[in-house]
Design a protein around this motif. Structure first.
Motif, mmCIF file in Angstrom:
data_model
loop_
_atom_site.group_PDB
_atom_site.id
_atom_site.type_symbol
_atom_site.label_atom_id
_atom_site.label_comp_id
_atom_site.label_asym_id
_atom_site.label_seq_id
_atom_site.Cartn_x
_atom_site.Cartn_y
_atom_site.Cartn_z
ATOM 1 N N THR A 280 2.573 -4.687 2.933
ATOM 2 C CA THR A 280 1.147 -4.464 3.158
ATOM 3 C C THR A 280 0.816 -2.993 2.954
ATOM 4 N N ASN A 281 -0.195 -2.713 2.140
ATOM 5 C CA ASN A 281 -0.636 -1.338 1.927
ATOM 6 C C ASN A 281 -1.233 -0.786 3.217
ATOM 7 N N LEU A 282 -0.667 0.312 3.697
ATOM 8 C CA LEU A 282 -1.221 1.009 4.862
ATOM 9 C C LEU A 282 -2.174 2.113 4.427
ATOM 10 N N TRP A 283 -1.859 2.748 3.293
ATOM 11 C CA TRP A 283 -2.659 3.857 2.780
ATOM 12 C C TRP A 283 -2.520 3.882 1.264
ATOM 13 N N ILE A 284 -3.637 4.119 0.579
ATOM 14 C CA ILE A 284 -3.650 4.266 -0.876
ATOM 15 C C ILE A 284 -4.429 5.541 -1.189
ATOM 16 N N GLY A 285 -3.847 6.430 -1.959
ATOM 17 C CA GLY A 285 -4.508 7.686 -2.296
ATOM 18 C C GLY A 285 -5.564 7.524 -3.374
ATOM 19 N N ASP A 286 -5.225 6.861 -4.468
ATOM 20 C CA ASP A 286 -6.146 6.663 -5.588
ATOM 21 C C ASP A 286 -6.461 5.175 -5.679
ATOM 22 N N THR A 287 -7.668 4.805 -5.302
ATOM 23 C CA THR A 287 -8.047 3.391 -5.302
ATOM 24 C C THR A 287 -8.665 2.946 -6.633
ATOM 25 N N SER A 288 -8.644 3.794 -7.650
ATOM 26 C CA SER A 288 -9.293 3.470 -8.929
ATOM 27 C C SER A 288 -8.637 2.302 -9.659
ATOM 28 N N LYS A 289 -7.391 1.986 -9.350
ATOM 29 C CA LYS A 289 -6.714 0.858 -10.003
ATOM 30 C C LYS A 289 -6.856 -0.433 -9.203
ATOM 31 N N GLY A 290 -7.749 -0.427 -8.208
ATOM 32 C CA GLY A 290 -8.020 -1.643 -7.450
ATOM 33 C C GLY A 290 -7.159 -1.851 -6.225
ATOM 34 N N GLU A 291 -6.199 -0.967 -5.974
ATOM 35 C CA GLU A 291 -5.389 -1.085 -4.770
ATOM 36 C C GLU A 291 -6.186 -0.584 -3.576
ATOM 37 N N ALA A 292 -5.987 -1.224 -2.432
ATOM 38 C CA ALA A 292 -6.711 -0.831 -1.229
ATOM 39 C C ALA A 292 -5.827 -1.048 -0.002
ATOM 40 N N PRO A 293 -6.087 -0.299 1.066
ATOM 41 C CA PRO A 293 -5.375 -0.569 2.323
ATOM 42 C C PRO A 293 -5.623 -2.019 2.736
ATOM 43 N N GLY A 294 -4.582 -2.653 3.234
ATOM 44 C CA GLY A 294 -4.679 -4.046 3.660
ATOM 45 C C GLY A 294 -4.247 -5.038 2.594
ATOM 46 N N ASP A 295 -4.197 -4.616 1.317
ATOM 47 C CA ASP A 295 -3.693 -5.516 0.274
ATOM 48 C C ASP A 295 -2.261 -5.888 0.615
ATOM 49 N N LEU B 222 7.229 5.039 1.271
ATOM 50 C CA LEU B 222 6.329 5.859 0.457
ATOM 51 C C LEU B 222 6.696 5.695 -1.011
ATOM 52 N N ARG B 223 5.707 5.354 -1.837
ATOM 53 C CA ARG B 223 5.950 5.188 -3.262
ATOM 54 C C ARG B 223 6.202 6.542 -3.903
ATOM 55 N N ASP B 224 7.071 6.575 -4.911
ATOM 56 C CA ASP B 224 7.502 7.841 -5.517
ATOM 57 C C ASP B 224 6.379 8.634 -6.167
ATOM 58 N N ASP B 225 5.261 8.002 -6.518
ATOM 59 C CA ASP B 225 4.153 8.753 -7.102
ATOM 60 C C ASP B 225 3.246 9.369 -6.036
ATOM 61 N N GLY B 226 3.573 9.145 -4.745
ATOM 62 C CA GLY B 226 2.801 9.717 -3.648
ATOM 63 C C GLY B 226 1.471 9.033 -3.401
ATOM 64 N N ASN B 227 1.245 7.888 -4.041
ATOM 65 C CA ASN B 227 -0.060 7.240 -3.960
ATOM 66 C C ASN B 227 -0.122 6.049 -3.004
ATOM 67 N N ALA B 228 0.996 5.702 -2.352
ATOM 68 C CA ALA B 228 0.951 4.527 -1.485
ATOM 69 C C ALA B 228 1.923 4.658 -0.318
ATOM 70 N N ARG B 229 1.496 4.117 0.803
ATOM 71 C CA ARG B 229 2.322 3.970 1.997
ATOM 72 C C ARG B 229 2.264 2.486 2.338
ATOM 73 N N VAL B 230 3.425 1.832 2.389
ATOM 74 C CA VAL B 230 3.509 0.381 2.531
ATOM 75 C C VAL B 230 4.415 0.015 3.695
ATOM 76 N N ARG B 231 4.038 -1.020 4.410
ATOM 77 C CA ARG B 231 4.865 -1.553 5.493
ATOM 78 C C ARG B 231 5.452 -2.879 5.025
ATOM 79 N N ILE B 232 6.775 -3.007 5.052
ATOM 80 C CA ILE B 232 7.458 -4.264 4.742
ATOM 81 C C ILE B 232 7.928 -4.852 6.065
ATOM 82 N N ALA B 233 7.531 -6.099 6.314
ATOM 83 C CA ALA B 233 7.862 -6.757 7.580
ATOM 84 C C ALA B 233 7.767 -8.273 7.406
ATOM 85 N N PRO B 234 8.434 -9.020 8.282
ATOM 86 C CA PRO B 234 8.299 -10.475 8.240
ATOM 87 C C PRO B 234 6.842 -10.887 8.479
ATOM 88 N N CYS B 235 6.440 -11.963 7.806
ATOM 89 C CA CYS B 235 5.125 -12.574 8.052
ATOM 90 C C CYS B 235 5.318 -14.079 7.929
#
Length: 124
Positions: A50-65, A30-43
């Motif tokens: 990989t972004n699992l959840w984004i609270g504020d998408t106004s800066k162009g971030e989206a789930p799945g990025d 979880l990012r410290d600003d509370g705006n993102a939930r990310v999964r780090i894993a081998p690929c």
């Protein structure tokens, strides 16, 4: 035949280093600003955030990025290398410092002249 053996040994060493990096930093964060939930894993032979959840998408971030990273463990225990953002077609110098339940990521551009640190906590 000897050249092939050396190449194979180097490939295995790189794969092992990448796997070791992933094992220490992989997880959901979880990012410290509370705006993102990310999964780090081998690929593949890389590590992906990989972004699992984004609270504020106004800066162009989206789930799945995804951020695709090539990292090596450093003597001080941090991980350093490069990260590529395929959505924005940008590469960054990346350093990740892991502590129990926390990460600090540092992404830099322009020869490390402009950097940004982000704090992360392990998701429960």
């Amino acid at each position: 035949m000897t050249r092939l053996s050396v190449v194979s040994a180097l490939a295995l060493a790189v794969a092992a280093a990448t796997g070791a990096a992933a094992n220490e930093i992989d997880g959901t964060w979880l990012r410290d600003d509370g705006n993102a939930r990310v999964r780090i894993a081998p690929c593949g032979d890389k590590i992906c955030a990989t972004n699992l959840w984004i609270g504020d998408t106004s800066k162009g971030e989206a789930p799945g990025d995804r951020l695709v990273m090539t990292l090596e463990k450093q003597p001080d225990g941090s991980f350093s290398g490069t990260a590529y953002d395929p959505k924005r077609e940008r590469s960054y110098a990346m350093t990740i410092t892991a502590k129990p339940g926390a990460l600090v990521t540092r992404g830099c551009i322009l020869g490390r002249l402009i950097c940004r640190d982000v704090n992360w906590t392990a998701a429960q």
